[in-house]
Scaffold this motif. Structure first.
Motif, PDB file in Angstrom:
ATOM      1  N   GLN A 135       0.827  -1.202   0.000  1.00 48.64           N
ATOM      2  CA  GLN A 135       0.000   0.000   0.000  1.00 48.64           C
ATOM      3  C   GLN A 135       0.863   1.254   0.000  1.00 48.64           C
ATOM      4  OE1 GLN A 135      -3.354   0.204  -0.279  1.00 48.64           O
ATOM      5  NE2 GLN A 135      -3.055   2.414  -0.440  1.00 48.64           N
ATOM      6  N   GLU A 136       1.939   1.213   0.800  1.00 50.33           N
ATOM      7  CA  GLU A 136       2.842   2.362   0.839  1.00 50.33           C
ATOM      8  C   GLU A 136       3.499   2.586  -0.520  1.00 50.33           C
ATOM      9  OE1 GLU A 136       5.596   1.611   3.934  1.00 50.33           O
ATOM     10  OE2 GLU A 136       4.146   1.870   5.556  1.00 50.33           O
ATOM     11  N   ASN A 137       3.878   1.515  -1.154  1.00 53.80           N
ATOM     12  CA  ASN A 137       4.483   1.623  -2.482  1.00 53.80           C
ATOM     13  C   ASN A 137       3.488   2.203  -3.484  1.00 53.80           C
ATOM     14  OD1 ASN A 137       6.647   1.032  -4.427  1.00 53.80           O
ATOM     15  ND2 ASN A 137       5.196  -0.453  -5.248  1.00 53.80           N
ATOM     16  N   PHE A 138       2.234   1.785  -3.388  1.00 56.85           N
ATOM     17  CA  PHE A 138       1.189   2.317  -4.274  1.00 56.85           C
ATOM     18  C   PHE A 138       0.972   3.807  -4.018  1.00 56.85           C
ATOM     19  CE2 PHE A 138      -3.310   3.438  -4.871  1.00 56.85           C
ATOM     20  CZ  PHE A 138      -3.461   3.167  -6.220  1.00 56.85           C
ATOM     21  N   ASP A 139       0.943   4.198  -2.751  1.00 52.68           N
ATOM     22  CA  ASP A 139       0.748   5.601  -2.398  1.00 52.68           C
ATOM     23  C   ASP A 139       1.908   6.464  -2.892  1.00 52.68           C
ATOM     24  OD1 ASP A 139      -1.620   4.927  -1.178  1.00 52.68           O
ATOM     25  OD2 ASP A 139      -0.766   4.833   0.844  1.00 52.68           O
ATOM     26  N   LEU A 140       3.130   5.926  -2.758  1.00 52.13           N
ATOM     27  CA  LEU A 140       4.304   6.669  -3.215  1.00 52.13           C
ATOM     28  C   LEU A 140       4.278   6.858  -4.732  1.00 52.13           C
ATOM     29  CD1 LEU A 140       7.135   5.144  -1.002  1.00 52.13           C
ATOM     30  CD2 LEU A 140       6.195   7.462  -0.874  1.00 52.13           C
ATOM     31  N   GLN A 141       3.909   5.832  -5.447  1.00 52.23           N
ATOM     32  CA  GLN A 141       3.809   5.941  -6.897  1.00 52.23           C
ATOM     33  C   GLN A 141       2.753   6.971  -7.301  1.00 52.23           C
ATOM     34  OE1 GLN A 141       3.075   1.980  -8.341  1.00 52.23           O
ATOM     35  NE2 GLN A 141       5.230   1.363  -8.241  1.00 52.23           N
TER      36      GLN A 141
END
Length: 210
Positions: free
Chosen positions: A49-55
């Protein structure tokens, strides 16, 4: 003999199967161990989820940067076009400001316009900053008020009036023939200012009548 060969074949197949089972079992165990090193499932989900938010945030930042670049490019293009026109205008009007009698008339009109354009440039810059960065600095507004509140024509018009009163006195009597030349100078000055779209205050223009 045939039974021995059959038994040997069966044993061979069993050994192969056992070997393959051991290989895939070891591979599965290795992969499972690697997953265990990554942490529990909840941690992996949080990381995903964090990776998705960062992207998503990175994409938004790229869009904002593209908008800023586009806005600045448009601002720069408009300012350079205006600067080019103003540079040509200043050359022409600066030369005319040295003309006897009508020179101060040209200088007063162009200087007043320069001040008005400086005020407009300040307002445009503040609006661009607010549009691109959504910021508002109270000190900048105070500077804008100071720049736009400089009514230079209020100082120049009285000086021009005083000069024209002296010129009218000097052209009285035997020097009356100089009035035609003076009127010609002001006609040329008006044409020059109109050509460069320089507005003239009615009060300023009223003192050019002889």
């Amino acid at each position: 003999m045939k039974n021995m060969l059959l038994i040997g074949g069966v044993v061979g197949v069993l050994l192969v199967l056992i070997g393959l089972g051991g290989f895939f079992g070891f591979k599965f165990y290795s992969e499972l161990a690697a997953y265990r090193e990554l942490g529990p499932l909840q941690s992996m989900q949080n990381f995903s989820q964090e990776n998705f938010d960062l992207q998503k945030e990175n994409k938004r930042l790229k869009q904002d940067m593209a908008m800023i670049q586009s806005g600045f490019a448009n601002y720069r293009k408009a300012r350079l076009e205006q600067a080019e026109k103003r540079a040509e205008r200043r050359v022409a009007t600066a030369v005319a400001s040295f003309t006897p009698l009508s020179g101060p008339y040209v200088l007063a009109a162009t200087t007043t316009l320069d001040q008005q354009e400086l005020c407009q440039d300040t307002q445009d810059l503040i609006e661009l900053e607010a549009e691109l960065f959504t910021t508002s600095d109270p000190t900048v507004v105070m500077q804008q008020d100071k720049i736009c509140g400089t009514y230079i024509e209020r100082k120049l018009i009285p000086l021009f009036k005083y000069q024209m009163l002296r010129a009218r006195v000097s052209m009285s009597g035997s020097l009356g023939h100089l009035r035609d030349d003076a009127e010609k100078k002001f006609e040329d000055a008006r044409s020059l200012l109109q050509r460069w779209q320089v507005p003239v205050a009615p009060e300023l223009d009223s003192y050019t009548q002889f």
